[in-house]
Design a protein around this motif. Structure first.
Motif, PDB file in Angstrom:
ATOM      1  N   SER A  36      57.667  39.980 -37.530  1.00  0.00           N
ATOM      2  CA  SER A  36      58.618  40.441 -36.524  1.00  0.00           C
ATOM      3  C   SER A  36      58.142  41.818 -36.080  1.00  0.00           C
ATOM      4  O   SER A  36      57.250  42.410 -36.703  1.00  0.00           O
ATOM      5  N   TRP A  37      58.745  42.306 -34.988  1.00  0.00           N
ATOM      6  CA  TRP A  37      58.342  43.630 -34.525  1.00  0.00           C
ATOM      7  C   TRP A  37      59.570  44.464 -34.192  1.00  0.00           C
ATOM      8  O   TRP A  37      60.483  43.980 -33.508  1.00  0.00           O
ATOM      9  N   PRO A  38      59.624  45.708 -34.694  1.00  0.00           N
ATOM     10  CA  PRO A  38      60.835  46.500 -34.477  1.00  0.00           C
ATOM     11  C   PRO A  38      60.925  47.056 -33.047  1.00  0.00           C
ATOM     12  O   PRO A  38      59.904  47.406 -32.452  1.00  0.00           O
ATOM     13  N   ILE A  39      62.148  47.106 -32.542  1.00  0.00           N
ATOM     14  CA  ILE A  39      62.374  47.708 -31.232  1.00  0.00           C
ATOM     15  C   ILE A  39      62.944  49.098 -31.482  1.00  0.00           C
ATOM     16  O   ILE A  39      64.093  49.252 -31.881  1.00  0.00           O
ATOM     17  N   SER A  40      62.073  50.065 -31.364  1.00  0.00           N
ATOM     18  CA  SER A  40      62.381  51.454 -31.682  1.00  0.00           C
ATOM     19  C   SER A  40      62.767  51.617 -33.160  1.00  0.00           C
ATOM     20  O   SER A  40      62.626  50.670 -33.946  1.00  0.00           O
ATOM     21  N   ARG A  41      63.249  52.786 -33.527  1.00  0.00           N
ATOM     22  CA  ARG A  41      63.642  53.032 -34.910  1.00  0.00           C
ATOM     23  C   ARG A  41      64.581  54.234 -34.948  1.00  0.00           C
ATOM     24  O   ARG A  41      64.765  54.899 -33.940  1.00  0.00           O
ATOM     25  N   GLY A  42      65.149  54.462 -36.137  1.00  0.00           N
ATOM     26  CA  GLY A  42      66.070  55.588 -36.280  1.00  0.00           C
ATOM     27  C   GLY A  42      67.327  55.356 -35.463  1.00  0.00           C
ATOM     28  O   GLY A  42      67.804  54.227 -35.338  1.00  0.00           O
ATOM     29  N   SER A  43      67.824  56.431 -34.842  1.00  0.00           N
ATOM     30  CA  SER A  43      69.119  56.309 -34.152  1.00  0.00           C
ATOM     31  C   SER A  43      69.028  55.371 -32.940  1.00  0.00           C
ATOM     32  O   SER A  43      70.040  54.833 -32.500  1.00  0.00           O
ATOM     33  N   SER A  44      67.824  55.136 -32.414  1.00  0.00           N
ATOM     34  CA  SER A  44      67.734  54.221 -31.270  1.00  0.00           C
ATOM     35  C   SER A  44      67.226  52.831 -31.681  1.00  0.00           C
ATOM     36  O   SER A  44      66.833  52.041 -30.826  1.00  0.00           O
ATOM     37  N   PHE A  45      67.240  52.536 -32.978  1.00  0.00           N
ATOM     38  CA  PHE A  45      66.785  51.222 -33.461  1.00  0.00           C
ATOM     39  C   PHE A  45      67.675  50.121 -32.890  1.00  0.00           C
ATOM     40  O   PHE A  45      68.896  50.158 -33.026  1.00  0.00           O
ATOM     41  N   LYS A  46      67.031  49.153 -32.220  1.00  0.00           N
ATOM     42  CA  LYS A  46      67.818  48.102 -31.560  1.00  0.00           C
ATOM     43  C   LYS A  46      67.751  46.760 -32.276  1.00  0.00           C
ATOM     44  O   LYS A  46      68.567  45.870 -32.041  1.00  0.00           O
ATOM     45  N   GLY A  47      66.715  46.577 -33.089  1.00  0.00           N
ATOM     46  CA  GLY A  47      66.581  45.297 -33.773  1.00  0.00           C
ATOM     47  C   GLY A  47      65.131  44.890 -33.853  1.00  0.00           C
ATOM     48  O   GLY A  47      64.237  45.725 -33.692  1.00  0.00           O
ATOM     49  N   VAL A  48      64.891  43.605 -34.128  1.00  0.00           N
ATOM     50  CA  VAL A  48      63.502  43.142 -34.190  1.00  0.00           C
ATOM     51  C   VAL A  48      63.328  41.889 -33.342  1.00  0.00           C
ATOM     52  O   VAL A  48      64.269  41.104 -33.139  1.00  0.00           O
ATOM     53  N   TYR A  49      62.092  41.733 -32.874  1.00  0.00           N
ATOM     54  CA  TYR A  49      61.731  40.536 -32.124  1.00  0.00           C
ATOM     55  C   TYR A  49      60.869  39.697 -33.056  1.00  0.00           C
ATOM     56  O   TYR A  49      59.865  40.189 -33.598  1.00  0.00           O
ATOM     57  N   HIS A  50      61.267  38.446 -33.282  1.00  0.00           N
ATOM     58  CA  HIS A  50      60.503  37.591 -34.185  1.00  0.00           C
ATOM     59  C   HIS A  50      59.317  37.005 -33.440  1.00  0.00           C
ATOM     60  O   HIS A  50      59.474  36.271 -32.474  1.00  0.00           O
ATOM     61  N   LEU A  51      58.110  37.333 -33.890  1.00  0.00           N
ATOM     62  CA  LEU A  51      56.903  36.977 -33.147  1.00  0.00           C
ATOM     63  C   LEU A  51      56.648  35.472 -33.102  1.00  0.00           C
ATOM     64  O   LEU A  51      55.989  34.990 -32.185  1.00  0.00           O
ATOM     65  N   TYR A  52      57.139  34.724 -34.090  1.00  0.00           N
ATOM     66  CA  TYR A  52      56.870  33.284 -34.117  1.00  0.00           C
ATOM     67  C   TYR A  52      58.041  32.467 -33.622  1.00  0.00           C
ATOM     68  O   TYR A  52      57.891  31.520 -32.872  1.00  0.00           O
ATOM     69  N   LYS A  53      59.239  32.883 -34.060  1.00  0.00           N
ATOM     70  CA  LYS A  53      60.417  32.093 -33.661  1.00  0.00           C
ATOM     71  C   LYS A  53      60.931  32.488 -32.292  1.00  0.00           C
ATOM     72  O   LYS A  53      61.821  31.842 -31.750  1.00  0.00           O
ATOM     73  N   LYS A  54      60.396  33.585 -31.763  1.00  0.00           N
ATOM     74  CA  LYS A  54      60.835  34.120 -30.466  1.00  0.00           C
ATOM     75  C   LYS A  54      62.345  34.386 -30.449  1.00  0.00           C
ATOM     76  O   LYS A  54      63.036  34.078 -29.490  1.00  0.00           O
ATOM     77  N   ASN A  55      62.824  34.902 -31.555  1.00  0.00           N
ATOM     78  CA  ASN A  55      64.233  35.298 -31.619  1.00  0.00           C
ATOM     79  C   ASN A  55      64.335  36.797 -31.439  1.00  0.00           C
ATOM     80  O   ASN A  55      63.418  37.538 -31.793  1.00  0.00           O
ATOM     81  N   LEU A  56      65.487  37.196 -30.960  1.00  0.00           N
ATOM     82  CA  LEU A  56      65.766  38.619 -30.921  1.00  0.00           C
ATOM     83  C   LEU A  56      66.881  38.853 -31.933  1.00  0.00           C
ATOM     84  O   LEU A  56      67.947  38.246 -31.823  1.00  0.00           O
ATOM     85  N   ASN A  57      66.626  39.662 -32.924  1.00  0.00           N
ATOM     86  CA  ASN A  57      67.690  39.977 -33.879  1.00  0.00           C
ATOM     87  C   ASN A  57      68.230  41.351 -33.534  1.00  0.00           C
ATOM     88  O   ASN A  57      67.534  42.358 -33.650  1.00  0.00           O
ATOM     89  N   ILE A  58      69.476  41.351 -33.080  1.00  0.00           N
ATOM     90  CA  ILE A  58      70.075  42.601 -32.623  1.00  0.00           C
ATOM     91  C   ILE A  58      70.675  43.340 -33.812  1.00  0.00           C
ATOM     92  O   ILE A  58      71.383  42.755 -34.627  1.00  0.00           O
ATOM     93  N   VAL A  74      54.629  40.524 -42.935  1.00  0.00           N
ATOM     94  CA  VAL A  74      55.383  41.790 -42.972  1.00  0.00           C
ATOM     95  C   VAL A  74      56.658  41.646 -42.135  1.00  0.00           C
ATOM     96  O   VAL A  74      56.608  41.170 -40.993  1.00  0.00           O
ATOM     97  N   PHE A  75      57.775  42.060 -42.713  1.00  0.00           N
ATOM     98  CA  PHE A  75      59.076  42.047 -42.032  1.00  0.00           C
ATOM     99  C   PHE A  75      59.581  43.477 -41.912  1.00  0.00           C
ATOM    100  O   PHE A  75      59.298  44.304 -42.783  1.00  0.00           O
ATOM    101  N   PHE A  76      60.347  43.731 -40.889  1.00  0.00           N
ATOM    102  CA  PHE A  76      60.952  45.066 -40.722  1.00  0.00           C
ATOM    103  C   PHE A  76      62.462  44.906 -40.788  1.00  0.00           C
ATOM    104  O   PHE A  76      63.010  43.961 -40.223  1.00  0.00           O
ATOM    105  N   GLY A  77      63.131  45.832 -41.444  1.00  0.00           N
ATOM    106  CA  GLY A  77      64.585  45.721 -41.515  1.00  0.00           C
ATOM    107  C   GLY A  77      65.232  46.929 -42.154  1.00  0.00           C
ATOM    108  O   GLY A  77      64.608  47.978 -42.337  1.00  0.00           O
ATOM    109  N   SER A  78      66.486  46.748 -42.507  1.00  0.00           N
ATOM    110  CA  SER A  78      67.225  47.801 -43.186  1.00  0.00           C
ATOM    111  C   SER A  78      68.134  47.138 -44.219  1.00  0.00           C
ATOM    112  O   SER A  78      69.129  46.508 -43.861  1.00  0.00           O
ATOM    113  N   ALA A  79      67.743  47.256 -45.470  1.00  0.00           N
ATOM    114  CA  ALA A  79      68.488  46.583 -46.536  1.00  0.00           C
ATOM    115  C   ALA A  79      69.925  47.087 -46.577  1.00  0.00           C
ATOM    116  O   ALA A  79      70.870  46.306 -46.676  1.00  0.00           O
ATOM    117  N   LEU A  80      70.077  48.393 -46.441  1.00  0.00           N
ATOM    118  CA  LEU A  80      71.408  48.984 -46.538  1.00  0.00           C
ATOM    119  C   LEU A  80      72.339  48.394 -45.485  1.00  0.00           C
ATOM    120  O   LEU A  80      73.523  48.187 -45.728  1.00  0.00           O
TER     121      LEU A  80
END
Ligand code: G4P
Length: 528
Positions: A167-189, A251-257
């Protein structure tokens, strides 16, 4: 169900990380997803990292009574998943290394702010020794972390593994919007905090869908498209064979918390992770589907309550079917043993089990029979490999201060069998040297010797900074070296000679001076 079907159902893994990267948080969130919510409390408190020795012992004492946290088994998507816990404290890293010998794959958590840290590298070295498949979770995307491309570069360079971003992150920190899944073509908001599930999945047809712009704004959408073009040009696509052989890590990007990216990770893990595979023994490879049972002890948990001397030996089943009350062959002791109440761990329940299969971990009540690395079979003489002792990092001489010499001998022997530390006897003067990877272990040893064995001792500093095992076919050089460095040579518990060097420089000097002597940093040199 046949053994083969049982094997196919199992996935046995560990989550590893440098302290503070988010292992405990991720474990808790994974357990929440699989509805094992009550188990989340069983995950060791992260406070253990900051604990003093008495806090630590109290936590360990409580854990000794409810040992369920050493292995957490649960059912998910028709699979039986065994998650082996690893200590949160860096001084107990060796315990983690040993646990890695009992798993079929790992999830590595990396902090996006700090990147690859010291312990991450050490843990990956152990995974590489056994070609363990690794998935990487880059955590804390809600913080102003490092540039993801830079992070991937660092993962590849420092961990010597190919990265395959899933997946690929869309920005990070306070402007983090989510990730785009490169294979499933999903947007995780990304929906920060508060929500039970910190994300919402939106299916988009492709990267150029206007839906993306709608959610992220045109600027971030354009950046995402640029990043993805770059990433797809630079990184090889995910390849199952490379992953299973430990050469490529998804590799996955996310926020466990924030519970973000955790479900995705779990689902991909269940789909891709390796089940129980062949295990290397000293005489041959052992396949899980073999008819006869075999397994090895990778962890021993003392009860720590002086009134109950029982210990629990954790055994990983490598082949065949384990049955309660059946006699098995204890290879090292050359004797038959039988277990009337072997335990398995499902959720918070500790159940006596009648049978267990490859990939499973069972707890065997033990007084004094087991050492780490012990193998049980149905009669075959073999020992599983890949359970080396690693060169300790801190050395101290143990000095008796009480008259209870026998108790002290017994205590130190049992503690070293549990893997708390390594004991060496010096060639000269029979001095006892204790080697550990962290200072806290010395405090734990003193505490436990006093409280469990009624024996007291003291530790004195020692010059040694490095220790390594050594062998040679060149008898003359071996004799010369052993004579010249007699003061710096000791023996491990299996009577293998070990050289104690005062510094890396010192060690390098002897490596150069005695070219026909091989020096090793793990005890598993006989393999190589
Ligand atoms: P560890 O087991 O790998 O040592 O790490 P742990 O999960 O204990 O996490 C370490 C710290 O990082 C904790 O904060 C935890 O709340 C925080 N953390 C974990 N995941 C994330 C994330 O995705 N984003 C952010 N911003 N923080 C995260 P702490 O202050 O040390 O502990 P606590 O008081 O919050 O429990």
């Amino acid at each position: 169900m046949s053994i083969l079907e049982e094997i196919k159902k199992r996935k046995t893994f560990a989550i590893i990380s440098h302290p503070d990267a988010g292992k405990t948080t991720l474990t808790e969130k994974l357990l929440l997803f699989v509805d094992a919510i009550q188990m989340a409390g069983a995950v060791k408190s992260s406070k253990i990292k900051k604990a003093t020795v008495s806090d630590f012992m109290e936590i360990e004492r409580q854990r000794g009574i409810s040992v369920t946290s050493a292995v957490m088994s649960f059912e998910y998507a028709g699979m039986k998943i065994n998650l082996l816990d690893t200590p949160g404290h860096k001084d107990f890293a060796e315990d983690t290394y040993r646990t890695l010998t009992a798993v079929d794959s790992v999830i590595l958590v990396v902090d996006s702010v700090k990147g690859v840290e010291e312990q991450t590298e050490k843990l990956m070295n152990v995974c590489r020794m056994r070609s363990t498949p690794v998935m990487i979770f880059v955590n804390k995307l809600d913080r102003e972390g490092r540039n993801p491309i830079e992070l991937l570069d660092e993962l590849e360079n420092k961990l010597d593994i190919k990265a395959a971003p899933m997946s690929w992150p869309i920005s990070r920190g306070s402007s983090f919007k989510g990730v785009y899944h490169l294979y499933k073509k999903n947007l995780n908001i990304f929906r920060p905090h508060g929500k039970a599930d910190g994300e919402e999945t939106i299916r988009v047809n492709d990267l150029f869908s206007a839906v993306i712009d709608e959610y992220t704004g045109p600027e971030l959408a354009a950046r995402l498209r640029e990043d993805v073009a770059l990433v797809e040009g630079v990184y090889e696509p995910f390849n199952m064979d490379l992953y299973l052989s430990g050469k490529q890590a998804p590799v996955f990007f996310g926020s466990a918390l924030n519970n973000f990216g955790v479900k995705e990770l779990l689902e991909t893990f269940v789909e891709l992770a390796r089940g129980p595979g062949p295990m290397e023994a000293d005489t041959r490879m052992v396949n899980p589907e073999e008819n006869t049972f075999s397994g090895f002890v990778f962890k021993i948990h003392a009860n720590i309550d002086p009134n109950h001397r029982d210990r629990i030996a954790f055994l990983r089943i490598c082949s065949g079917k384990f049955e309660r009350n059946k006699f098995y062959y204890h290879v090292r002791l050359d004797t038959e043993v039988r277990f009337s109440n072997p335990a398995s761990f499902l959720g918070q329940k500790k159940d006596v089990i009648d049978e267990a299969y490859p990939g499973d971990v069972i707890g065997l009540y033990d007084r004094d029979k087991f050492k780490i690395g012990d193998t049980l079979t149905e009669g075959e003489k073999l020992m599983f490999k890949g359970i080396p002792k690693f060169s300790p990092e801190i050395f101290k001489e143990l000095v008796h201060t009480s008259l209870k010499a026998k108790q002290l001998e017994k205590g130190i022997r049992q503690l070293t069998e549990e893997g708390v530390a390594q004991l060496f006897i010096m060639k000269h003067g029979n001095k006892k040297v204790v080697g550990t990877v962290g200072q806290l272990q010395f405090d734990v040893i003193l505490y436990r010797l006093k409280n469990e064995y009624g024996a007291e001792c003291r530790f004195e500093p020692m010059y040694a900074k490095k220790a390594c095992w050594f062998t040679s076919d060149d008898k003359k050089q071996m004799e010369e070296f052993q004579k010249y460095k007699a003061d710096s040579i000791g023996y491990d518990s299996a009577d293998n000679p070990v050289f104690f060097a005062g510094s890396q420089w010192d060690l390098d000097y002897y490596i150069k001076t005695y070219p026909n002597i091989k020096f090793y940093f793990t005890s598993e040199f006989k393999a190589g």
